[in-house]
Write a protein that holds these residues in place. Sequence first.
Motif, mmCIF file in Angstrom:
data_model
loop_
_atom_site.group_PDB
_atom_site.id
_atom_site.type_symbol
_atom_site.label_atom_id
_atom_site.label_comp_id
_atom_site.label_asym_id
_atom_site.label_seq_id
_atom_site.Cartn_x
_atom_site.Cartn_y
_atom_site.Cartn_z
ATOM 1 N N PRO A 299 0.792 -1.232 0.000
ATOM 2 C CA PRO A 299 0.000 0.000 0.000
ATOM 3 C C PRO A 299 0.824 1.281 0.000
ATOM 4 C CG PRO A 299 0.014 -0.978 2.182
ATOM 5 C CD PRO A 299 0.654 -1.977 1.265
ATOM 6 N N LEU A 300 2.131 1.175 0.216
ATOM 7 C CA LEU A 300 2.961 2.378 0.202
ATOM 8 C C LEU A 300 3.319 2.818 -1.211
ATOM 9 C CD1 LEU A 300 5.365 1.433 3.120
ATOM 10 C CD2 LEU A 300 3.466 3.044 3.208
ATOM 11 N N ASP A 301 3.221 1.918 -2.180
ATOM 12 C CA ASP A 301 3.658 2.252 -3.536
ATOM 13 C C ASP A 301 2.871 3.428 -4.116
ATOM 14 O OD1 ASP A 301 5.440 0.196 -3.326
ATOM 15 O OD2 ASP A 301 4.480 -1.108 -4.812
ATOM 16 N N LEU A 302 1.561 3.447 -3.921
ATOM 17 C CA LEU A 302 0.739 4.497 -4.517
ATOM 18 C C LEU A 302 1.042 5.874 -3.929
ATOM 19 C CD1 LEU A 302 -1.420 5.319 -6.513
ATOM 20 C CD2 LEU A 302 -3.159 4.597 -4.873
ATOM 21 N N PRO A 303 1.031 6.052 -2.611
ATOM 22 C CA PRO A 303 1.400 7.375 -2.105
ATOM 23 C C PRO A 303 2.829 7.772 -2.469
ATOM 24 C CG PRO A 303 1.105 5.811 -0.291
ATOM 25 C CD PRO A 303 0.577 5.155 -1.520
ATOM 26 N N HIS A 304 3.742 6.818 -2.490
ATOM 27 C CA HIS A 304 5.107 7.147 -2.899
ATOM 28 C C HIS A 304 5.128 7.679 -4.326
ATOM 29 C CE1 HIS A 304 7.138 4.205 0.190
ATOM 30 N NE2 HIS A 304 6.578 5.254 0.769
ATOM 31 N N SER A 305 4.270 7.125 -5.191
ATOM 32 C CA SER A 305 4.286 7.509 -6.605
ATOM 33 C C SER A 305 3.894 8.955 -6.829
ATOM 34 C CB SER A 305 3.364 6.585 -7.413
ATOM 35 O OG SER A 305 1.996 6.883 -7.174
ATOM 36 N N VAL A 306 3.187 9.556 -5.862
ATOM 37 C CA VAL A 306 2.796 10.966 -6.003
ATOM 38 C C VAL A 306 3.541 11.852 -5.010
ATOM 39 C CG1 VAL A 306 0.536 10.350 -6.929
ATOM 40 C CG2 VAL A 306 0.791 10.746 -4.464
ATOM 41 N N GLY A 307 4.588 11.306 -4.399
ATOM 42 C CA GLY A 307 5.464 12.118 -3.576
ATOM 43 C C GLY A 307 5.095 12.223 -2.111
ATOM 44 N N ILE A 308 4.223 11.347 -1.602
ATOM 45 C CA ILE A 308 3.913 11.335 -0.170
ATOM 46 C C ILE A 308 4.862 10.350 0.501
ATOM 47 C CG2 ILE A 308 2.143 10.996 1.579
ATOM 48 C CD1 ILE A 308 0.037 11.377 -0.588
ATOM 49 N N ASP A 309 5.671 10.824 1.434
ATOM 50 C CA ASP A 309 6.700 9.964 2.001
ATOM 51 C C ASP A 309 6.219 9.273 3.275
ATOM 52 O OD1 ASP A 309 6.989 11.805 4.144
ATOM 53 O OD2 ASP A 309 8.614 12.860 3.133
ATOM 54 N N ASP A 310 7.041 8.329 3.746
ATOM 55 C CA ASP A 310 6.667 7.513 4.895
ATOM 56 C C ASP A 310 6.514 8.339 6.163
ATOM 57 O OD1 ASP A 310 6.728 5.316 3.267
ATOM 58 O OD2 ASP A 310 8.597 4.490 4.059
ATOM 59 N N ALA A 311 7.354 9.337 6.324
ATOM 60 C CA ALA A 311 7.274 10.146 7.540
ATOM 61 C C ALA A 311 5.934 10.864 7.632
ATOM 62 C CB ALA A 311 8.425 11.144 7.579
ATOM 63 N N ALA A 312 5.469 11.419 6.514
ATOM 64 C CA ALA A 312 4.176 12.096 6.511
ATOM 65 C C ALA A 312 3.053 11.104 6.791
ATOM 66 C CB ALA A 312 3.947 12.795 5.178
ATOM 67 N N LEU A 313 3.111 9.926 6.167
ATOM 68 C CA LEU A 313 2.067 8.928 6.375
ATOM 69 C C LEU A 313 2.010 8.492 7.837
ATOM 70 C CD1 LEU A 313 2.715 6.759 3.193
ATOM 71 C CD2 LEU A 313 0.728 8.225 3.592
ATOM 72 N N GLU A 314 3.173 8.302 8.438
ATOM 73 C CA GLU A 314 3.194 7.887 9.841
ATOM 74 C C GLU A 314 2.690 9.003 10.754
ATOM 75 O OE1 GLU A 314 6.164 6.175 13.343
ATOM 76 O OE2 GLU A 314 7.011 6.720 11.387
ATOM 77 N N ASP A 315 3.189 10.212 10.559
ATOM 78 C CA ASP A 315 2.785 11.318 11.425
ATOM 79 C C ASP A 315 1.285 11.593 11.320
ATOM 80 O OD1 ASP A 315 5.387 11.579 12.259
ATOM 81 O OD2 ASP A 315 5.842 13.312 11.005
ATOM 82 N N ASN A 316 0.763 11.556 10.096
ATOM 83 C CA ASN A 316 -0.668 11.798 9.916
ATOM 84 C C ASN A 316 -1.492 10.740 10.630
ATOM 85 O OD1 ASN A 316 0.130 13.927 8.330
ATOM 86 N ND2 ASN A 316 -0.508 13.017 6.385
#
Length: 330
Positions: A299-316
Amino acid sequence: MTSTIRSGPIDVHAHWLPEDLFGLPPGSPVPPLNGRDGQLHLGDLPLSIQTAAMSDPARVLADTDAAGLGARVISAPPFAFPVADAPGVDDYVGAFNDELAKVCRDSAGRLLGLGLVSLHDPDAARKQIEAMASTGVVRGIAVPPLLGHTSFDVAPMRDVLAIAAENDAAVLVHPMQLPRPEWSSYYLTNLIGNPVETATAAASLVLGGVLEELPSLRICMLHGGGCAPALVGRWQHGWSQRADVRSARTRSPREGFAGLWFDTLTHDGPALDLLRAHADPGRLMCGSDYPFDMGIALPLDLPHSVGIDDAALEDNARRFLGLDEGENRV
């Protein structure tokens, strides 16, 4: 009570149900679940899901690691929502929440939960939400977008949201795949029905005054908000032109939409870009829909493809779940 969660991106949209609750809540409109030759069935309908992926915590944890996630938030599959006002619902809800809390406590910081509530009974829902809060690991509730022919702008669902907000509980909204005759072929109950259900719920929140009444409410619309991102402009135009659209005296739909939370499971980069154009970037979180066939293994591939990084996903996700910035990470 606080929770220690493993560092890394958090998948807020994953499902789990113990086998002893495969019978589903009293009054369920669908037949019980059952496992046959390792495959999960809803009545006689095969679901293309391995039974262990839905019910075995060890399998869930192994798949969480394989997906490159720090942690997963597990909630009941939508056919386990107690949508009928039937005797015995409270017992089913209590049994699920108790087992959910145990699985999360035993996961070494890799699982959190979102529990069930008795949707037709706000008094019971209050007690259930208060009990969840005491566990530390069950961080809120998962609910359907519709209850009968109503959504979050009217009772009893509006009352449930008020109780969640009062108790600092996150709310996850998952569609039910409700049948309609015109969607009887090609899996359209899912491919069209699920996004429409979610958009209906989003509209009830944005236009119904719910977000104004409950400013602390953290509520997440799954599958990237369904078709709602494509409708925000239409809602905005209707709000500016028609008194009935403005009848709840809300802020503009564009402003209201930015008050919602979303997962990134749009299945498409341009669709995720459209969501990002309307949503608050601090309210976008990783979602997989594990272990359903419409879910994705990575599930990380799609947000990564538009420039959303892991740190933002975790913090959110941590903010959505009400995890303090200073809480321990393992």
